[in-house]
Design a protein around this motif. Structure first.
Motif, short mmCIF file in Angstrom:
data_model
loop_
_atom_site.label_atom_id
_atom_site.label_comp_id
_atom_site.label_asym_id
_atom_site.label_seq_id
_atom_site.Cartn_x
_atom_site.Cartn_y
_atom_site.Cartn_z
N LYS A 90 2.94 71.63 27.50
CA LYS A 90 4.18 71.93 28.22
C LYS A 90 3.86 72.37 29.64
CE LYS A 90 8.40 74.56 27.59
NZ LYS A 90 9.20 75.41 26.71
N GLY A 91 4.53 71.79 30.59
CA GLY A 91 4.30 72.15 32.00
C GLY A 91 3.30 71.27 32.72
N ASP A 92 2.57 70.43 31.98
CA ASP A 92 1.60 69.52 32.63
C ASP A 92 2.32 68.56 33.57
OD1 ASP A 92 -0.60 70.47 31.33
OD2 ASP A 92 -0.83 68.78 29.95
N ASN A 93 1.73 68.35 34.76
CA ASN A 93 2.24 67.30 35.66
C ASN A 93 1.58 65.98 35.29
OD1 ASN A 93 3.88 68.90 37.36
ND2 ASN A 93 2.06 69.63 38.44
N ILE A 94 2.40 64.97 35.06
CA ILE A 94 1.88 63.65 34.68
C ILE A 94 2.49 62.62 35.63
CG2 ILE A 94 1.87 61.90 32.84
CD1 ILE A 94 2.04 64.37 30.94
N VAL A 95 1.66 61.72 36.13
CA VAL A 95 2.16 60.65 36.99
C VAL A 95 2.09 59.32 36.23
CG1 VAL A 95 1.73 59.30 39.10
CG2 VAL A 95 1.58 61.81 39.16
N LEU A 96 3.20 58.60 36.23
CA LEU A 96 3.24 57.24 35.68
C LEU A 96 3.22 56.29 36.87
CD1 LEU A 96 6.38 57.66 33.32
CD2 LEU A 96 4.06 58.53 32.95
N ALA A 97 2.47 55.19 36.80
CA ALA A 97 2.42 54.27 37.93
C ALA A 97 2.28 52.84 37.43
CB ALA A 97 1.25 54.62 38.85
N ALA A 98 2.94 51.91 38.12
CA ALA A 98 2.89 50.51 37.68
C ALA A 98 3.04 49.55 38.85
CB ALA A 98 4.01 50.24 36.66
N PHE A 99 2.58 48.32 38.60
CA PHE A 99 2.80 47.22 39.54
C PHE A 99 2.98 45.95 38.69
CE2 PHE A 99 2.03 43.68 42.25
CZ PHE A 99 2.47 44.09 43.51
N GLY A 100 3.95 45.10 39.08
CA GLY A 100 4.14 43.89 38.29
C GLY A 100 4.92 42.81 39.02
N GLY A 101 5.26 41.80 38.24
CA GLY A 101 5.95 40.62 38.78
C GLY A 101 7.24 41.01 39.47
N GLY A 102 7.59 40.21 40.44
CA GLY A 102 8.81 40.49 41.24
C GLY A 102 8.62 40.23 42.71
N PHE A 103 7.75 41.00 43.37
CA PHE A 103 6.98 42.12 42.86
C PHE A 103 7.87 43.34 42.63
CE2 PHE A 103 3.39 40.00 45.31
CZ PHE A 103 2.79 39.50 44.18
N THR A 104 7.45 44.15 41.65
CA THR A 104 8.06 45.45 41.44
C THR A 104 6.92 46.45 41.32
OG1 THR A 104 7.94 45.09 39.05
CG2 THR A 104 10.03 44.53 40.12
N TRP A 105 7.13 47.66 41.81
CA TRP A 105 6.10 48.68 41.60
C TRP A 105 6.70 50.07 41.81
CZ3 TRP A 105 6.74 45.80 45.89
CH2 TRP A 105 6.54 46.34 47.15
N GLY A 106 5.94 51.08 41.43
CA GLY A 106 6.47 52.43 41.57
C GLY A 106 5.62 53.48 40.90
N ALA A 107 6.04 54.74 41.10
CA ALA A 107 5.37 55.88 40.47
C ALA A 107 6.41 56.95 40.17
CB ALA A 107 4.28 56.43 41.39
N THR A 108 6.20 57.65 39.06
CA THR A 108 7.15 58.67 38.59
C THR A 108 6.38 59.94 38.24
OG1 THR A 108 8.69 57.02 37.72
CG2 THR A 108 8.80 59.20 36.73
N LEU A 109 6.94 61.08 38.66
CA LEU A 109 6.33 62.38 38.37
C LEU A 109 7.09 63.05 37.24
CD1 LEU A 109 4.37 64.74 39.12
CD2 LEU A 109 6.14 65.51 40.73
N ILE A 110 6.36 63.47 36.22
CA ILE A 110 6.98 64.09 35.04
C ILE A 110 6.32 65.44 34.76
CG2 ILE A 110 7.03 63.90 32.51
CD1 ILE A 110 7.62 60.90 32.98
N LYS A 111 7.12 66.45 34.45
CA LYS A 111 6.56 67.71 33.93
C LYS A 111 6.77 67.69 32.42
CE LYS A 111 6.44 71.52 36.87
NZ LYS A 111 5.01 71.75 36.96
N TRP A 112 5.67 67.70 31.68
CA TRP A 112 5.74 67.52 30.23
C TRP A 112 6.52 68.68 29.59
CZ3 TRP A 112 5.25 63.08 28.17
CH2 TRP A 112 5.10 62.94 26.79
N ALA A 113 7.32 68.36 28.58
CA ALA A 113 8.30 69.35 28.09
C ALA A 113 7.97 69.97 26.73
CB ALA A 113 9.68 68.70 28.04
#
Ligand code: UT7
Length: 330
Positions: free
Chosen positions: A306-329
């Protein structure tokens, strides 16, 4: 004063088919070898959904049921289900509807979301917005892809990469500041020429000619995509850290899309992360498109606090890409 609502991940579910396709198996099918595949991609084996009349929903449904079991809820409690996929059971209706029917989520509405390998990130961001609006209490985001349905197993440049799987998360309202905190999502349609399926859409409907010409499979110009991916994913992850005034030291884990280990290494390096902070299961599952990130969370959840910072990141067709910041619950 009303407290700000965030969308917390409160459970993770997953499903991987039993059948394995190893690099040794592929050596018998195309002109390739284990050493080339491992050093260029990081993949050793992938899972394949076998059996008649089985589609993405046959992996998405058990992944969502796994999540319900872990959270101790009945599927009837789900308000909305977003299915991220490039391999829907059918062109229509939405695979989300089929999954809801299979699991008995009778009170849920839902829809499919297609953003290729960034599908799950797009799904998390839109699912979180539904929770933040205050209108919904339980939103499921499931990434499910049967990539073996669109892979040409005589094309050595793509058949070594992909596998089948599904992963799902449950989003619920939170007032402690936990959950999805920030997202940077990008798209650039000029990337279409490098990664697409030539036929089967409204532009070029299926015909005997398109089947004969193998136009219902993944077409990818690998090195060009690699160049965009390695820069795109690393840049956006760096941008996310900077705008949240975080450094690699503040991040517990990176959950990256698993397309190529070299792309993941570049992103981790840009973020200043040591290897033990990077979720990596590409060697066992390959690239499962919308399922890669939730599958990482599924396998790593016992290590998350709980409270850990986690980053999700991706790149793919489209092109589409991005990153998301999550604090684990939890
Ligand atoms: O998730 C969606 C986004 N997709 C991606 O992120 C994928 C991005 N691209 C990649 O990951 C890499 O470009 C690949 C893994 C697809 C290919 O790796 P590469 O290092 O870019 O290899 P290459 O395509 O430049 O090929 C190098 C050589 C070529 O031979 P020559 O022309 O140098 O003689 C290929 O023909 O390797 C050959 N080759 C293979 N050899 C053995 C291509 N595929 C294979 C193979 N086995 N399977």
């Amino acid at each position: 004063m009303t407290q700000k609502l965030t969308a917390a991940i409160t459970a993770v579910g997953g499903f991987v088919p039993e059948d394995k396709l190893t690099n040794k198996d592929l050596e018998k099918m195309v002109d390739t070898n284990d050493e080339w595949i491992v050093t260029r991609t990081g993949v050793s084996e992938r899972r394949i959904l076998k059996g008649e009349a089985k589609g993405a929903s046959d992996m998405g449904a058990p992944a969502v049921l796994d999540l319900c079991r872990k959270r101790g809820i009945d599927p009837i409690e789900i308000d909305c289900l977003i299915c991220c996929t490039v391999t829907p059971d059918m062109m229509f209706p939405a695979t989300a509807n089929i999954i809801c029917h299979k699991i008995g989520a009778k009170n849920a509405w839902g829809y499919d979301l297609q953003a290729a390998c960034s599908g799950f990130l797009y799904g998390v961001t839109t699912g979180a917005a539904l929770i933040e609006s205050g209108r919904y209490k339980k939103v499921v985001v499931v990434g499910a892809d049967k990539m073996s349905a669109i892979v040409d197993y005589s094309d050595r440049t793509t058949c070594i990469l992909f596998g089948d799987a599904a992963g799902a998360i449950l989003l619920e309202p939170n007032t402690e500041g936990l959950g999805v905190l920030d997202s940077i999502l990008k798209s650039d349609g000029s990337g279409v020429s490098y990664l697409h399926m030539k036929a089967g859409g409204s532009l070029k409907p299926a015909s005997i000619e398109t089947v004969t010409a193998k136009e219902h499979f993944i077409y990818q110009e690998g090195p060009a995509v690699f160049k965009f991916a390695v820069k795109g994913m690393a840049d956006v992850a760096g941008e996310l850290l900077e705008r949240n005034q975080l450094t690699g030291d503040d991040i517990a884990f990176l959950a990256p899309h698993q397309a190529n280990k070299r792309i993941i290494d570049a992103t981790a390096q840009r973020m200043g992360l040591s290897p033990e902070k990077v979720m990596l299961n590409i060697s066992r599952y390959g690239n499962t498109t919308s399922a890669t990130i939730p599958l990482c969370l599924w396998e790593w959840q016992s290590k998350l606090n709980k409270g850990d910072n986690i980053v999700l990141a991706a790149f793919g067709g489209g092109f589409t890409w991005g990153a998301t910041l999550i604090k684990w619950a939890y």
